[in-house]
Every structure is written in C-alpha cells, then in structure tokens.
Design a protein around this motif. Structure first.
Motif, PDB file in Angstrom:
ATOM      1  N   ALA A 235       0.825  -1.214   0.000  1.00  0.00           N
ATOM      2  CA  ALA A 235       0.000   0.000   0.000  1.00  0.00           C
ATOM      3  C   ALA A 235       0.852   1.254   0.000  1.00  0.00           C
ATOM      4  N   GLU A 236       1.928   1.198   0.786  1.00  0.00           N
ATOM      5  CA  GLU A 236       2.810   2.372   0.851  1.00  0.00           C
ATOM      6  C   GLU A 236       3.443   2.671  -0.515  1.00  0.00           C
ATOM      7  N   ALA A 237       3.781   1.605  -1.261  1.00  0.00           N
ATOM      8  CA  ALA A 237       4.380   1.787  -2.584  1.00  0.00           C
ATOM      9  C   ALA A 237       3.354   2.355  -3.567  1.00  0.00           C
ATOM     10  N   LEU A 238       2.148   1.826  -3.511  1.00  0.00           N
ATOM     11  CA  LEU A 238       1.108   2.337  -4.406  1.00  0.00           C
ATOM     12  C   LEU A 238       0.855   3.821  -4.151  1.00  0.00           C
ATOM     13  N   TYR A 239       0.794   4.201  -2.880  1.00  0.00           N
ATOM     14  CA  TYR A 239       0.542   5.607  -2.531  1.00  0.00           C
ATOM     15  C   TYR A 239       1.681   6.505  -3.018  1.00  0.00           C
ATOM     16  N   ALA A 240       2.916   6.035  -2.808  1.00  0.00           N
ATOM     17  CA  ALA A 240       4.063   6.847  -3.204  1.00  0.00           C
ATOM     18  C   ALA A 240       4.164   6.990  -4.720  1.00  0.00           C
ATOM     19  N   VAL A 241       3.925   5.891  -5.428  1.00  0.00           N
ATOM     20  CA  VAL A 241       3.988   5.956  -6.899  1.00  0.00           C
ATOM     21  C   VAL A 241       2.904   6.866  -7.444  1.00  0.00           C
ATOM     22  N   ALA A 242       1.701   6.728  -6.910  1.00  0.00           N
ATOM     23  CA  ALA A 242       0.606   7.585  -7.378  1.00  0.00           C
ATOM     24  C   ALA A 242       0.909   9.055  -7.120  1.00  0.00           C
ATOM     25  N   SER A 243       1.462   9.344  -5.930  1.00  0.00           N
ATOM     26  CA  SER A 243       1.801  10.732  -5.604  1.00  0.00           C
ATOM     27  C   SER A 243       2.864  11.277  -6.557  1.00  0.00           C
ATOM     28  N   GLN A 245       3.528  10.118  -9.730  1.00  0.00           N
ATOM     29  CA  GLN A 245       3.083  10.132 -11.118  1.00  0.00           C
ATOM     30  C   GLN A 245       2.158  11.313 -11.420  1.00  0.00           C
ATOM     31  N   ILE A 246       1.330  11.683 -10.476  1.00  0.00           N
ATOM     32  CA  ILE A 246       0.360  12.762 -10.747  1.00  0.00           C
ATOM     33  C   ILE A 246       0.667  13.998  -9.906  1.00  0.00           C
ATOM     34  N   GLN A 247       1.941  14.181  -9.585  1.00  0.00           N
ATOM     35  CA  GLN A 247       2.302  15.328  -8.755  1.00  0.00           C
ATOM     36  C   GLN A 247       2.023  16.655  -9.455  1.00  0.00           C
ATOM     37  N   ASP A 248       2.010  16.639 -10.814  1.00  0.00           N
ATOM     38  CA  ASP A 248       1.753  17.888 -11.537  1.00  0.00           C
ATOM     39  C   ASP A 248       0.322  18.356 -11.385  1.00  0.00           C
ATOM     40  N   VAL A 249      -0.612  17.424 -11.156  1.00  0.00           N
ATOM     41  CA  VAL A 249      -2.029  17.801 -11.064  1.00  0.00           C
ATOM     42  C   VAL A 249      -2.555  17.758  -9.637  1.00  0.00           C
ATOM     43  N   LEU A 250      -1.700  17.242  -8.715  1.00  0.00           N
ATOM     44  CA  LEU A 250      -2.174  17.144  -7.322  1.00  0.00           C
ATOM     45  C   LEU A 250      -2.471  18.518  -6.736  1.00  0.00           C
ATOM     46  N   ALA A 251      -1.644  19.506  -7.079  1.00  0.00           N
ATOM     47  CA  ALA A 251      -1.813  20.840  -6.489  1.00  0.00           C
ATOM     48  C   ALA A 251      -3.148  21.460  -6.884  1.00  0.00           C
ATOM     49  N   ALA A 256      -6.380  16.091  -2.702  1.00  0.00           N
ATOM     50  CA  ALA A 256      -5.341  15.281  -3.332  1.00  0.00           C
ATOM     51  C   ALA A 256      -5.143  13.964  -2.594  1.00  0.00           C
ATOM     52  N   ASP A 257      -5.124  13.999  -1.282  1.00  0.00           N
ATOM     53  CA  ASP A 257      -4.903  12.782  -0.511  1.00  0.00           C
ATOM     54  C   ASP A 257      -6.032  11.777  -0.731  1.00  0.00           C
ATOM     55  N   GLY A 258      -7.239  12.260  -0.847  1.00  0.00           N
ATOM     56  CA  GLY A 258      -8.366  11.361  -1.100  1.00  0.00           C
ATOM     57  C   GLY A 258      -8.235  10.640  -2.440  1.00  0.00           C
ATOM     58  N   PHE A 259      -7.761  11.369  -3.469  1.00  0.00           N
ATOM     59  CA  PHE A 259      -7.560  10.730  -4.775  1.00  0.00           C
ATOM     60  C   PHE A 259      -6.493   9.638  -4.691  1.00  0.00           C
ATOM     61  N   LEU A 260      -5.393   9.924  -3.986  1.00  0.00           N
ATOM     62  CA  LEU A 260      -4.321   8.933  -3.875  1.00  0.00           C
ATOM     63  C   LEU A 260      -4.805   7.683  -3.143  1.00  0.00           C
TER      64      LEU A 260
END
Length: 581
Positions: A235-243, A245-251, A256-260
């Motif tokens: 789970a930790e890896a999935l969360y980190a990778v998602a964060s 990969q989409i860091q450009d649109v998270l802001a 943002a945390d809910g999407f991840l």
C-alpha cells in the motif's frame, strides 16, 4: 534485516554492514538515482519506496559477489530492470542489455554476448548482462545464457582474431601464477576472469507454462542464480507511486490525498477480487504494477481532456458574456441616439412618404412609356417584315436578268484585247461586226458619221463603223472596263427604243456573231443583257420606290423607338434612384 555496502558514496571506503536507518538508506538510494539521471541520457523516474530500496540492497549484494548471478521473478512493471540498472550504478559496474530489432537473430545475440564477455576476460572489468524474457526471440538465446552461467563460455563463440586478443591479454596472468603459458592454460585463465567478472541478471515472469519449461530444460537458471521475488506492491508503494506520477495535477485537485487513497484502494481491491475470481472460476486475472500505472495515466489524460473541455466552455461563456455586455452598451447608445434623432427621423419619414407618392406617379408614367415602347416595337417589327418582303420581291425579279448579265460580264472579263484590236483593224467588216458596233454606239449614245448614199446622192447615211473606230475600238482595255462599269440602272428610254430593232433581228445573235468575231460575240451578249435588264428594272421600279419609302418609314420608326427606349430608361433610372434613397 538489511545489509549492504552502498551507504558510502566513495567506492574505496565501503564496508558491508547492517543498515538500521531505513530513512537514511532511502535518501542515499535517491541520491544515487539523482546522479544516475544526471549521467545517462535516458532518465528513470523511479519512486524509491521501502520495498524498492530492499530490492536494490539485495541486487547490490548479489552483484558484489564473484560470479554473482540473479534471477528476478515478477510480473511486468514491477521494476526489475530499472532497479538492476540503478543497482549496477550503485556498485560502480557497467550494465549491458541487448536491443532487439526485426532482423535481430542468434548471430547478433552471440556478437553482443561475446563483446560483453571479452570486456570481462580481456579488460578484467565487471559487467552486468541484463536479459529479459521479452527479448527471447529464439530459445537458443536461453541455451547460450545457460552455458554462460554454467561455464562462462559458449561453444564456437570466438574467431581467430578474438583468440589472439585473448592470448595477448591473459598470457601475463599465467606467468604471474607460475603456469606454463600454453593456449589451453591461457584460455583457462581467460574463462576464470570471465566467470569472476560476469554478472548475469535475468528478469523473468513466473507466469505461464513457458517459464516452468525453461527451468526444466536449463537448470543453471536456478542452480547458478540467486532468486529474488518481486511481489505485489504494498500500500505504501502504491501511494508513493501515485503521488509521484500525478504530482503535476495534485496541487490543483481539491482533495489530493483522497484521490491517492482512492487509486490505492482500487488497485488493492482488484487484487483481492482477482484471487476470488481464481478460486471460483479457476481462471487467472493478473493485476500488475503496469495496470496501476496505466490507471494513473488514464486519470491524468482524462483530467487534462476534461480541463481543456471545461476551459473551452468557460472561455466561450466569458466571451458570450462580454459580447452580451457589449451589445447592451450598444443598445443603450442606440436608444439615446434614437431619442436625439427622433425629430430628424420624423422629417425623414415625411420626406420618404412624399418620395413614395412621387415614385408611384413615376411608376404610372413608366408604365405608359413602356406601353408606348411596346407599340413602337410592334410597328418597327411590322415595318421590318414589310420592307423585307418588298426587298425580296425586287431581288427575285432582278435575279431573272442576272444570269444573262453575269454571263456577259464573265465573257467580257475573259475577252482578250487582241480580239478587239483585230476588229479595229478590219477594213471591210462583216455584217455581224457592223451590227454589234452600231449597237454599242447606240448604247454609249455616240452619234454616227454622215456619209452620202451612193444610190441616192441627195441623202445622207449613218455610218457607225467610223465612229466605232474613232471612239469605241481605240483602246481595247478601256472598252472592256467601260462595258463592265456601264450604268445599267439608268439607261434612257430613247436608247432602248433605238436598240430594239437590233434585238429583234435574227442575225443579232451571239452564236451567229461569233462566226464573224469573238469580241463581237461578247459585246452582243452584253447588249442583249442590258436590254433585258432594263425592262426588268423598269418593271420592278415601282417596287423599288416602295422599298425606299418603306426603308425611310422604318428608319423613322426606329428613331421613334430609340427615343421611347431612352425615355423609358431615364424613367426607370429615376425610379431605381428613388427606391435606393
């Protein structure tokens, strides 16, 4: 427990020890990754979560051992090849991987493998040979890898030039070991270097019957390799990778945390459902890290498309509002202008009303003028028809005399001047020649010479022969031109009366006259044609007078029609101008 020697960036100061601070290990590996991306032209956007760092530590421990080979088992997208390249960089060794193309075969594979092995044996350098199961074009590739793992050599791999290079580089090794430098001993020293320096890393997928078959056929894949399993991402890896990969649109996302967490939960739930599906239906559904990356890519792509769509609609909406506001301002300005110009508009309306009344009057006048023009056109058409009928009748009557006239003119044109001179030279002309000369003199209204009658001394005879020689036959060419250009439309009646007896004579005939003179034959034809043409002209003269009168009336009618048309054009132009105003 995690052990490693890569915590020190300086290769000469490394010691294999236990790593207790996982955060420091993660920062160190990320620093290695940053340096790798700065050195190599193809960067690796990796997320170094704890599980990935542990895999790096295991691969580094394998690569640091002599003859250390690894079998990395995991599904696609789990990071086996990327982590191997990073681990090789962390161990300060070179990595090599083949590039498969359409024409890539066993020959090319052996050449690539030989180049890697010679670096290990000739240059005494550690080489990592990274090989993936997707690069297996032929099963011979796996057999060659099996031989390298087992003995460090492939049969018939080296040519004569390669062997000379090997002997030259490994001869000092044999001498240093105190071994006789024979070819066999030198090649054995070379293979020893190869087995010591080569690191074969196999990135295979454990899914399917093909993998199990290869393990049975080539046991060195298991016996000579350290197996490292790449399990599902935690789970930790999935969360980190998602964060990452989409860091450009998270802001720009509201939560943002809910999407991840949503992406992580979706992937993990699908893994659970795939196991339940396997139990119930006995069918595998593989959920790989690639699937998770595709989910993130699909999300970012869809989000960008929707943002562009909404942005376009928002832009259109804003432009529409601006246009409505602008239109409102223009309407307000127009209302104020209407209030200001209301008296002028009332005056203009009055003028327009008067102009419309004038226009109606002009329309009535135009209608009357149009009727007059139509009447004049009908009269002109009738006059044209009548004139044409009279002209055709005159031409038809004149056509009766034209054949004889044209035949006489043609005969005159063909007449040679010598024939006329021949007639002039006659001292005692025949009767036919005399008749023709008399007729020509009468037609030209020439007076005959007066001579005494030998039978009646008191009387005078008309002698046209002498007149003919002096005035008619003097110039042959001039005579012919005079006959052709004769005014046939205005022959006096007294000339016709004087020539009538000649026409009625039987011996005044062209065939008979031809016997006396060819020139006189043409002149005789001409005299008879003039005589006939005169009576036809006289017969059609009333019609010609009528024709001239009709043509004069037609000209007057056309003049009246042109005036009426000009007047109609003026009225129409005036009406168009009024309508435009």
């Amino acid at each position: 427990l995690i052990f490693g020697s890569f915590m020190s960036l300086e290769t000469g100061m490394r010691h294999y020890a236990e790593i207790t601070d996982l955060s420091a290990m993660k920062e160190c590996i990320e620093e290695y990754l940053k340096d790798y991306n700065a050195v190599f032209c193809v960067p690796m956007p990796l997320v170094m979560f704890t599980d990935a760092c542990e895999h790096c530590a295991r691969i580094c421990r394998i690569l640091e051992q002599p003859s250390g080979h690894a079998l990395l088992l995991g599904v696609g997208g789990s990071g086996r090849q990327s982590l191997t390249r990073l681990s090789a960089y962390m161990c300060d060794v070179d990595s090599f991987q083949i590039e498969v193309s359409k024409s890539y075969g066993m020959i090319e594979f052996k050449e690539d493998l030989k180049r890697c092995l010679m670096k290990c044996g000739v240059e005494d350098r550690v080489q990592v040979f990274l090989f993936s199961d997707v690069q297996i074009v032929r099963e011979d590739f796996v057999e060659a890898i099996n031989n390298v793992l087992n003995s460090g050599d492939i049969p018939n791999l080296y040519v004569v030039e390669d062997m000379e290079t090997i002997y030259k580089s490994c001869r000092p090794v044999c001498l240093a070991q105190g071994v006789q430098p024979t070819k066999a001993n030198i090649f054995g020293a070379y293979l020893g270097r190869v087995k010591k320096n080569i690191r074969v890393v196999l990135a295979f997928s454990p899914v399917g019957e093909v993998f199990r078959t290869r393990l049975r056929q080539f046991p060195s894949l298991v016996n000579c390799c350290t197996i490292n399993w790449f399990h599902e991402w935690p789970a930790e890896a999935l969360y980190a990778v998602a964060s990452h990969q989409i860091q450009d649109v998270l802001a720009e996302l509201p939560n943002a945390d809910g999407f991840l967490q949503l992406f992580r939960a979706m992937h993990m739930n699908i893994e659970i459902f795939s196991l339940e599906f396997l139990k119930s239906h006995r069918r595998h559904v593989y959920v790989t890290p690639t699937s998770f990356l595709e989910l993130l890519s699909c999300f970012t792509t869809t989000l960008a498309q929707k943002r562009e769509q909404v942005g376009t609609q928002q832009h259109r909406y804003n432009v529409g509002l601006a246009r409505l506001a602008e239109a409102g301002e223009q309407v307000s300005a127009l209302q104020e202008m209407l209030i200001e110009k209301k008296p002028f508009l009332e005056q203009t309306e009055k003028e327009v009303s008067e102009m419309m009344e004038s226009l109606e009057v002009d329309k009535l006048a135009a209608a009357e003028v149009s009727l007059q023009v139509q009447k004049e056109e009908r009269q002109a058409t009738e006059k044209v028809s009548a004139t044409k009928e009279i002209r055709d009748h005159c031409e038809q009557e004149l056509d009766k005399a034209r054949p004889a006239l044209e035949a006489a003119v043609e005969c005159l044109q063909k007449l040679k001047p010598d024939y006329v001179r021949e007639v002039k030279a006659m001292t005692h002309p025949p009767q036919g020649v005399k008749l023709v000369c008399e007729a020509v003199c009468i037609m030209f209204q020439l007076k005959p010479a007066k001579k005494t009658d030998a039978n009646h001394p008191g009387r005078k005879l008309d002698d046209y022969w002498e007149t003919s020689q002096k005035e008619v036959l003097v110039d042959a060419k001039k005579l012919i031109d005079r006959l052709i250009d004769f005014d046939k439309d205005n022959i006096p009646d007294k000339v016709i009366q004087a020539i009538t007896p000649y026409i009625e004579r039987e011996d005044f005939d062209p065939p008979i006259v031809k016997k006396a003179s060819v020139a006189c034959e043409a002149i005789c034809m001409w005299v008879r044609a003039m005589y006939k043409y005169h009576y036809i002209v006289k017969e059609v003269e009333p019609k010609r007078i009528e024709l001239r009168q009709a043509e004069a009336e037609l000209e007057q009618c056309n003049s009246n029609l042109n005036k009426a048309q000009e007047k109609l054009a003026e009225v129409n132009e005036k009406m168009v101008k009024l309508e435009y105003e």
